[in-house]
Motif scaffolding. Structure first.
Motif, PDB file in Angstrom:
ATOM      1  N   CYS A 190     -56.723  40.122 -21.320  1.00 11.53           N
ATOM      2  CA  CYS A 190     -56.388  41.434 -21.654  1.00 11.53           C
ATOM      3  C   CYS A 190     -55.955  41.428 -23.046  1.00 11.53           C
ATOM      4  CB  CYS A 190     -54.964  41.863 -20.765  1.00 11.53           C
ATOM      5  SG  CYS A 190     -53.538  41.572 -21.226  1.00 11.53           S
ATOM      6  N   GLN A 191     -55.316  40.119 -23.604  1.00 13.73           N
ATOM      7  CA  GLN A 191     -55.066  40.330 -25.153  1.00 13.73           C
ATOM      8  C   GLN A 191     -56.534  40.337 -25.763  1.00 13.73           C
ATOM      9  OE1 GLN A 191     -51.863  40.290 -26.735  1.00 13.73           O
ATOM     10  NE2 GLN A 191     -51.759  40.991 -24.725  1.00 13.73           N
ATOM     11  N   ALA A 192     -57.518  39.535 -25.421  1.00 17.16           N
ATOM     12  CA  ALA A 192     -58.697  39.449 -26.307  1.00 17.16           C
ATOM     13  C   ALA A 192     -59.476  40.861 -26.151  1.00 17.16           C
ATOM     14  CB  ALA A 192     -59.479  38.612 -25.552  1.00 17.16           C
ATOM     15  N   SER A 193     -59.310  41.695 -25.079  1.00 20.16           N
ATOM     16  CA  SER A 193     -60.001  42.946 -24.768  1.00 20.16           C
ATOM     17  C   SER A 193     -59.492  44.215 -25.897  1.00 20.16           C
ATOM     18  CB  SER A 193     -59.582  43.211 -23.383  1.00 20.16           C
ATOM     19  OG  SER A 193     -60.324  44.767 -23.224  1.00 20.16           O
ATOM     20  N   ARG A 194     -60.555  44.623 -26.101  1.00 18.06           N
ATOM     21  CA  ARG A 194     -60.260  45.890 -27.298  1.00 18.06           C
ATOM     22  C   ARG A 194     -59.910  47.052 -26.119  1.00 18.06           C
ATOM     23  NH1 ARG A 194     -63.888  45.575 -32.424  1.00 18.06           N
ATOM     24  NH2 ARG A 194     -63.088  44.037 -33.476  1.00 18.06           N
ATOM     25  N   GLN A 195     -60.179  47.019 -24.966  1.00 19.23           N
ATOM     26  CA  GLN A 195     -60.188  48.300 -24.069  1.00 19.23           C
ATOM     27  C   GLN A 195     -58.611  48.739 -24.170  1.00 19.23           C
ATOM     28  OE1 GLN A 195     -62.020  47.650 -20.323  1.00 19.23           O
ATOM     29  NE2 GLN A 195     -63.856  47.781 -21.230  1.00 19.23           N
TER      30      GLN A 195
ATOM     31  N   ILE B  34     -54.218  46.242 -20.411  1.00 15.44           N
ATOM     32  CA  ILE B  34     -53.114  45.532 -19.874  1.00 15.44           C
ATOM     33  C   ILE B  34     -52.887  45.695 -18.407  1.00 15.44           C
ATOM     34  CG2 ILE B  34     -51.634  47.619 -20.017  1.00 15.44           C
ATOM     35  CD1 ILE B  34     -50.477  43.984 -20.856  1.00 15.44           C
ATOM     36  N   TYR B  35     -53.962  46.534 -17.749  1.00 16.84           N
ATOM     37  CA  TYR B  35     -53.783  46.686 -16.401  1.00 16.84           C
ATOM     38  C   TYR B  35     -54.345  45.298 -15.771  1.00 16.84           C
ATOM     39  CZ  TYR B  35     -52.017  51.445 -16.515  1.00 16.84           C
ATOM     40  OH  TYR B  35     -51.364  52.405 -16.711  1.00 16.84           O
ATOM     41  N   ILE B  36     -55.474  44.769 -16.470  1.00 17.77           N
ATOM     42  CA  ILE B  36     -55.988  43.414 -15.940  1.00 17.77           C
ATOM     43  C   ILE B  36     -54.794  42.405 -15.414  1.00 17.77           C
ATOM     44  CG2 ILE B  36     -57.401  41.372 -16.382  1.00 17.77           C
ATOM     45  CD1 ILE B  36     -58.925  43.325 -18.537  1.00 17.77           C
ATOM     46  N   TYR B  37     -54.000  42.324 -16.428  1.00 19.24           N
ATOM     47  CA  TYR B  37     -52.879  41.257 -16.331  1.00 19.24           C
ATOM     48  C   TYR B  37     -51.656  41.965 -15.429  1.00 19.24           C
ATOM     49  CZ  TYR B  37     -48.408  38.677 -17.492  1.00 19.24           C
ATOM     50  OH  TYR B  37     -47.267  38.065 -17.189  1.00 19.24           O
ATOM     51  N   LEU B  38     -51.440  43.240 -15.548  1.00 19.49           N
ATOM     52  CA  LEU B  38     -50.149  43.726 -14.533  1.00 19.49           C
ATOM     53  C   LEU B  38     -50.682  43.561 -13.091  1.00 19.49           C
ATOM     54  CD1 LEU B  38     -48.784  46.458 -16.602  1.00 19.49           C
ATOM     55  CD2 LEU B  38     -47.925  44.275 -16.222  1.00 19.49           C
ATOM     56  N   THR B  39     -52.243  44.020 -12.865  1.00 17.20           N
ATOM     57  CA  THR B  39     -52.771  43.924 -11.534  1.00 17.20           C
ATOM     58  C   THR B  39     -52.686  42.404 -10.931  1.00 17.20           C
ATOM     59  OG1 THR B  39     -54.130  45.873 -12.118  1.00 17.20           O
ATOM     60  CG2 THR B  39     -54.676  44.479 -10.234  1.00 17.20           C
TER      61      THR B  39
ATOM     62  N   LEU C 218     -52.811  34.079 -13.650  1.00 13.89           N
ATOM     63  CA  LEU C 218     -52.280  34.772 -14.596  1.00 13.89           C
ATOM     64  C   LEU C 218     -52.435  34.644 -16.062  1.00 13.89           C
ATOM     65  CD1 LEU C 218     -48.978  35.632 -12.175  1.00 13.89           C
ATOM     66  CD2 LEU C 218     -51.331  36.480 -12.090  1.00 13.89           C
ATOM     67  N   ARG C 219     -52.156  33.524 -16.334  1.00 17.01           N
ATOM     68  CA  ARG C 219     -52.179  33.329 -17.962  1.00 17.01           C
ATOM     69  C   ARG C 219     -53.547  33.380 -18.318  1.00 17.01           C
ATOM     70  NH1 ARG C 219     -48.574  29.210 -16.549  1.00 17.01           N
ATOM     71  NH2 ARG C 219     -50.172  27.425 -16.326  1.00 17.01           N
ATOM     72  N   ASN C 220     -54.558  33.363 -17.281  1.00 16.66           N
ATOM     73  CA  ASN C 220     -56.140  33.633 -17.967  1.00 16.66           C
ATOM     74  C   ASN C 220     -55.983  35.109 -18.027  1.00 16.66           C
ATOM     75  OD1 ASN C 220     -56.954  30.933 -18.218  1.00 16.66           O
ATOM     76  ND2 ASN C 220     -57.637  30.810 -16.298  1.00 16.66           N
ATOM     77  N   ALA C 221     -55.541  35.954 -17.110  1.00 16.08           N
ATOM     78  CA  ALA C 221     -55.716  37.385 -17.122  1.00 16.08           C
ATOM     79  C   ALA C 221     -54.829  37.702 -18.648  1.00 16.08           C
ATOM     80  CB  ALA C 221     -54.990  37.821 -15.734  1.00 16.08           C
TER      81      ALA C 221
ATOM     82  N   LYS D 298     -49.266  58.491 -11.778  1.00 18.67           N
ATOM     83  CA  LYS D 298     -47.995  58.815 -11.946  1.00 18.67           C
ATOM     84  C   LYS D 298     -47.427  58.775 -13.286  1.00 18.67           C
ATOM     85  CE  LYS D 298     -46.941  58.704  -7.397  1.00 18.67           C
ATOM     86  NZ  LYS D 298     -46.682  59.939  -6.707  1.00 18.67           N
ATOM     87  N   GLY D 299     -48.189  59.102 -14.434  1.00 12.48           N
ATOM     88  CA  GLY D 299     -47.804  59.188 -15.536  1.00 12.48           C
ATOM     89  C   GLY D 299     -47.787  58.226 -16.650  1.00 12.48           C
ATOM     90  N   GLY D 300     -48.302  56.940 -15.977  1.00  9.14           N
ATOM     91  CA  GLY D 300     -48.277  55.911 -16.849  1.00  9.14           C
ATOM     92  C   GLY D 300     -47.047  54.644 -16.730  1.00  9.14           C
ATOM     93  N   ILE D 301     -47.033  53.719 -17.529  1.00 12.34           N
ATOM     94  CA  ILE D 301     -46.264  52.585 -17.303  1.00 12.34           C
ATOM     95  C   ILE D 301     -44.938  53.137 -17.542  1.00 12.34           C
ATOM     96  CG2 ILE D 301     -45.522  50.357 -18.100  1.00 12.34           C
ATOM     97  CD1 ILE D 301     -48.596  49.865 -18.566  1.00 12.34           C
ATOM     98  N   ASN D 302     -44.588  53.582 -18.695  1.00 12.65           N
ATOM     99  CA  ASN D 302     -43.403  54.156 -19.123  1.00 12.65           C
ATOM    100  C   ASN D 302     -42.732  55.163 -17.909  1.00 12.65           C
ATOM    101  OD1 ASN D 302     -43.695  52.672 -21.338  1.00 12.65           O
ATOM    102  ND2 ASN D 302     -44.127  54.611 -22.724  1.00 12.65           N
ATOM    103  N   ARG D 303     -43.466  56.103 -17.536  1.00 14.22           N
ATOM    104  CA  ARG D 303     -43.187  57.021 -16.607  1.00 14.22           C
ATOM    105  C   ARG D 303     -42.819  56.323 -15.234  1.00 14.22           C
ATOM    106  NH1 ARG D 303     -40.293  59.973 -15.020  1.00 14.22           N
ATOM    107  NH2 ARG D 303     -40.702  62.197 -13.878  1.00 14.22           N
ATOM    108  N   CYS D 304     -43.389  55.512 -14.792  1.00 15.99           N
ATOM    109  CA  CYS D 304     -43.263  54.693 -13.635  1.00 15.99           C
ATOM    110  C   CYS D 304     -41.968  54.078 -13.703  1.00 15.99           C
ATOM    111  CB  CYS D 304     -44.315  53.755 -13.530  1.00 15.99           C
ATOM    112  SG  CYS D 304     -45.850  54.599 -12.555  1.00 15.99           S
ATOM    113  N   ALA D 305     -41.715  53.272 -14.851  1.00 15.50           N
ATOM    114  CA  ALA D 305     -40.379  52.456 -15.065  1.00 15.50           C
ATOM    115  C   ALA D 305     -39.337  53.656 -15.070  1.00 15.50           C
ATOM    116  CB  ALA D 305     -40.606  51.932 -16.362  1.00 15.50           C
TER     117      ALA D 305
END
Lengths: 168, 83
Positions: free
Chosen positions: A47-52, A56-61, A40-43, A143-150
């Motif tokens: 995701c921090q190193a990625s420009r995509q 963040i979904y790499i980590y959240l998944t 998880l720390r590697n994920a 479902k509308g994104g992270i904020n909307r799911c929260a």
């Protein structure tokens, strides 16, 4: 997979001497938990190193997948607390597993309490509503994104299992 | 219960099983596979997850897949160097 003969013996050998007792099942050891947290720390780093935009979904998944199988064994709360202790962190009262795992694997300088709470609510919404075969990112986006799911998690809290409701 | 796993991990677990089974004739295949998975998990090569049926299954970790890819590239390079 080709050129198998070129692979070092590391890949073939497990152990010539097995320690007894030997069981049919595979206990989830502390070392296995450490390896899961390291992934998880590697994920997180990936995701921090990625420009995509959706990195963040790499980590959240990765977080979601780990807590999902813990949940299937009905051991999520206990293992999340153990994960915190392995990182020399004190579990908060009623801290639920997603928030705990985010706290001990993401950089606290980049993920404050508010963000952690938002991600954890989105993941709890997903674990209670997502069809098992749907990838997490597609479900959350649909479902509308992270904020909307929260937000949806709060709106549907009456339908959500009690263990998911702590430490909002 | 039979251990569910993805094809990559199944390949390597089977290979490891074939390698050690003669030394452990007193153990069942299920017991040996459990020991292999335990060791693979401890060293970060195998991980558990939920499959599409919501059952716990095993798969090769990103670390293991990367290592296999590196080994395959090395083997291909060695072949290219072979006269």
């Amino acid at each position: 997979m080709s050129y198998l003969e070129g692979l070092p013996s590391y890949f073939w050998l497990v152990s010539s001497r097995l320690k007894k007792p030997v069981h049919d099942d595979v206990p989830y050891t502390t070392q296995a938990l450490r390896e899961d947290l390291l992934r998880l720390r590697n994920a997180w780093e990936d995701c921090q190193a990625s420009r995509q935009r959706d990195a963040i979904y790499i980590y959240l998944t990765a977080v979601f997948d780990l807590v999902a199988w813990w949940t299937a064994e009905n051991r999520a709360v206990e293992r999340a607390r153990k994960a915190l202790r392995l990182r020399n962190m004190t579990p908060f009262d009623d801290e639920e597993p997603f928030a705990a795992i985010i706290r001990c694997t993401a950089n606290p300088a980049k993920v404050d309490k508010r963000t952690r709470s938002k991600w954890s609510r989105a993941l709890r919404y997903a674990i209670s509503r997502k069809p098992i075969e749907d990838p997490l990112d597609k479900f959350i986006k649909r479902k509308g994104g992270i904020n909307r799911c929260a937000e949806r998690f709060r709106a549907h809290r009456q339908d959500i299992p009690s263990w998911l409701l702590s430490s909002e | 219960m039979k251990q569910r796993m993805d094809n990559t991990l199944r390949f390597w677990v089977d290979a490891a099983y074939e390698h050690i089974k003669r030394e452990h004739g007193n153990l069942t295949k299920r017991q040996l596979v459990a020991q292999i998975l335990r060791k693979y998990e401890r060293r970060g090569d195998a991980m558990r997850c939920l499959n599409n049926q919501g059952k716990i299954s095993w798969k090769a970790t990103p670390q293991f897949l990367a290592m296999l890819a590196d080994a395959e590239r090395d083997a291909e390079d060695d072949l290219d160097d072979f006269p």
